[in-house]
Design a protein around this motif. Sequence first.
Motif, PDB file in Angstrom:
ATOM      1  N   GLU A 265       0.838  -1.206   0.000  1.00 36.44           N
ATOM      2  CA  GLU A 265       0.000   0.000   0.000  1.00 36.44           C
ATOM      3  C   GLU A 265       0.868   1.250   0.000  1.00 36.44           C
ATOM      4  O   GLU A 265       0.585   2.213  -0.724  1.00 36.44           O
ATOM      5  N   THR A 266       1.935   1.257   0.785  1.00 35.15           N
ATOM      6  CA  THR A 266       2.855   2.398   0.815  1.00 35.15           C
ATOM      7  C   THR A 266       3.501   2.606  -0.546  1.00 35.15           C
ATOM      8  O   THR A 266       3.594   3.735  -1.038  1.00 35.15           O
ATOM      9  N   ALA A 267       3.930   1.520  -1.178  1.00 33.28           N
ATOM     10  CA  ALA A 267       4.543   1.617  -2.509  1.00 33.28           C
ATOM     11  C   ALA A 267       3.549   2.161  -3.528  1.00 33.28           C
ATOM     12  O   ALA A 267       3.908   2.990  -4.373  1.00 33.28           O
ATOM     13  N   ARG A 268       2.309   1.723  -3.449  1.00 28.98           N
ATOM     14  CA  ARG A 268       1.271   2.217  -4.368  1.00 28.98           C
ATOM     15  C   ARG A 268       1.048   3.721  -4.183  1.00 28.98           C
ATOM     16  O   ARG A 268       0.907   4.455  -5.163  1.00 28.98           O
ATOM     17  N   GLN A 269       1.000   4.148  -2.936  1.00 29.70           N
ATOM     18  CA  GLN A 269       0.792   5.567  -2.669  1.00 29.70           C
ATOM     19  C   GLN A 269       1.954   6.397  -3.198  1.00 29.70           C
ATOM     20  O   GLN A 269       1.737   7.456  -3.786  1.00 29.70           O
ATOM     21  N   ARG A 270       3.206   5.920  -3.006  1.00 34.62           N
ATOM     22  CA  ARG A 270       4.368   6.641  -3.532  1.00 34.62           C
ATOM     23  C   ARG A 270       4.305   6.720  -5.056  1.00 34.62           C
ATOM     24  O   ARG A 270       4.547   7.754  -5.656  1.00 34.62           O
ATOM     25  N   PHE A 271       3.984   5.606  -5.690  1.00 31.88           N
ATOM     26  CA  PHE A 271       3.875   5.559  -7.148  1.00 31.88           C
ATOM     27  C   PHE A 271       2.811   6.524  -7.644  1.00 31.88           C
ATOM     28  O   PHE A 271       3.036   7.296  -8.577  1.00 31.88           O
ATOM     29  N   ASP A 272       1.618   6.457  -7.034  1.00 38.13           N
ATOM     30  CA  ASP A 272       0.508   7.324  -7.445  1.00 38.13           C
ATOM     31  C   ASP A 272       0.859   8.803  -7.271  1.00 38.13           C
ATOM     32  O   ASP A 272       0.496   9.626  -8.106  1.00 38.13           O
ATOM     33  N   ALA A 273       1.570   9.112  -6.191  1.00 42.83           N
ATOM     34  CA  ALA A 273       1.969  10.509  -5.956  1.00 42.83           C
ATOM     35  C   ALA A 273       2.943  10.973  -7.037  1.00 42.83           C
ATOM     36  O   ALA A 273       2.822  12.088  -7.559  1.00 42.83           O
TER      37      ALA A 273
END
Length: 132
Positions: free
Chosen positions: A119-127
Motif C-alpha cells: 500500500e505504501t509503494a502504491r501511494q508513492r507511485f501514485d503521488a
Amino acid sequence: MSLEHTQATSGSGVHASADCRAVSTILARVGDKWSVLIVMLLGDGSKRFGEIKRLVGGISQRMLTLTLRGLERDGLVTRTVFPTSPPRVDYALTSLGRSLWTPVEALGLWARAHQGEIETARQRFDARAAKG
C-alpha cells in the motif's frame, strides 16, 4: 543494467512456446483472484455454494459459478449434489486441489504480511504519477 526479453528454450534448445502456452492456461486458472480465494477457503474442508459466496465477498453468483466450474473442469474441485429439497451442493478440493493449496496458502500469507508495504509503494507511485 537493462532489462531484455529472453527466449525460453527446452533442453534441446528449441523454443518451448507450446509449453509456455500450456502452462499459461493453467496459471490463468489457478492465478486469478477468485480461484485463489476459493482454493484458500476450501483448504479447511468442503463448503456449500452460499457459504463460499458469503466468505469470498464481492463475487457475483455468476462469477462464482463460472470459477467453480473451471476449477472442477481442471480437476481441482469436486462438486457433490445431495438429493434434498432444495438440493444441497458441496464443493471440496480434490487431491490435486489440495496440492495447490500449499503454494496458494503461502501466497496468501505473503500478501497479508506485506499488505502495508505494498500500500505504501502504491501511494508513492501514485503521488509520483500525479506530478507528471
